[in-house]
Design an enzyme around this catalytic site. Structure first.
Site, PDB file in Angstrom:
ATOM      1  N   CYS A 111       0.827  -1.199   0.000  1.00  0.00           N
ATOM      2  CA  CYS A 111       0.000   0.000   0.000  1.00  0.00           C
ATOM      3  C   CYS A 111       0.869   1.261   0.000  1.00  0.00           C
ATOM      4  CB  CYS A 111      -0.992  -0.031   1.159  1.00  0.00           C
ATOM      5  SG  CYS A 111      -2.335   1.180   0.972  1.00  0.00           S
ATOM      6  N   HIS A 210      -3.632  -5.041   0.318  1.00  0.00           N
ATOM      7  CA  HIS A 210      -3.126  -5.443   1.637  1.00  0.00           C
ATOM      8  C   HIS A 210      -3.067  -6.966   1.741  1.00  0.00           C
ATOM      9  CE1 HIS A 210      -2.888  -1.622   3.880  1.00  0.00           C
ATOM     10  NE2 HIS A 210      -3.739  -1.221   2.959  1.00  0.00           N
ATOM     11  N   GLU A 212      -1.508  -8.731   3.787  1.00  0.00           N
ATOM     12  CA  GLU A 212      -1.492  -9.186   5.179  1.00  0.00           C
ATOM     13  C   GLU A 212      -2.893  -9.468   5.694  1.00  0.00           C
ATOM     14  OE1 GLU A 212      -2.211  -4.773   5.675  1.00  0.00           O
ATOM     15  OE2 GLU A 212      -1.175  -6.092   4.252  1.00  0.00           O
TER      16      GLU A 212
END
Length: 235
Positions: A111, A210, A212
């Protein structure tokens, strides 16, 4: 065998935990968990001191998500929607980025990390993506990930095991002018650049989404694998 050491940048923000409320260096634990599950040793790098000096002691680097970059770094006045600018974090992460590229350190930008990479190499950003694409699906509501499909280039598709992906998005900015030395490796249907790679680097990738936030972590595995290959010859 020692785990590859993966440095990951972090936020410095007011936070509450147990009985305390104070400024903290913090990072969503999802990053730490993904790095560890991929076989790496996570080390959090706060924007203090000289974190760029650690580039030669790391095996890999992640520049994590966060607030907006100061638009002065790409020659633009701030838009009304630009916010959470932390100049001390900009300074630390731009120096880290330059050190990573200079030393060939395996790198993953997430990001904000994609935006740091693009601006560090001379690119610019759209400061408020809804004004460009006409919708808010890239960041639908505060604290809520959007799910938008992206089409991956062959190299990124090899990591993910397919050309189509619907990852978690949470960004209101994106690349405007692509920096020299970068190639686009993913786009969303509205034309937004969603991933890039450094053309002359062994492993230097950045994604606007993202990773994660998802259970599977192929990008983290790819970074740790690249970091492990570099470890025997690390300075």
């Amino acid at each position: 065998m020692a785990r590859p050491v993966i440095g990951v940048t972090c936020y410095v923000e007011p936070a509450r935990f147990t009985v305390w409320e104070m400024t903290a260096a913090l990072l969503p634990y999802m990053y730490v968990d993904h790095i560890a599950r991929a076989g790496g040793q996570p080390v959090i790098l706060p924007p203090a001191g000289e974190p760029a000096a650690l580039a030669g002691r790391l095996d890999g680097l992640i520049i994590a998500g966060g607030g907006d970059i100061d638009p002065a770094r790409y020659g633009a006045p701030p838009a009304e929607q630009t916010g959470y600018v932390r100049e001390f974090r900009d300074e630390a992460e731009f120096r880290l980025m330059e050190a990573a590229l200079r030393t060939g350190l395996p790198f993953l930008g997430i990001c904000r990390g994609l935006q740091v990479l693009n601006v560090a190499l001379g690119g610019t950003l759209h400061q408020h993506l809804p004004d460009v694409v006409g919708h808010t699906a890239h960041s639908p509501a505060p604290g809520t990930f959007g799910r938008l499909p992206v089409r991956l280039s062959p190299g990124l598709a090899e990591i993910y095991g397919g050309e189509d992906l619907t990852p978690a998005h949470y960004h209101h900015q994106a690349i405007d002018r692509l920096a020299g030395g970068l190639e686009v490796t993913a786009r969303s249907d509205d034309g937004t650049i969603e991933a890039v790679a450094v053309t002359d680097a062994a492993f230097a990738l950045a994604v606007q989404w993202h990773p994660e936030a998802d259970e599977d972590g192929p990008l983290f595995h790819a970074l740790v694998t690249a970091a492990g290959r570099r470890r025997p010859g690390r300075a």
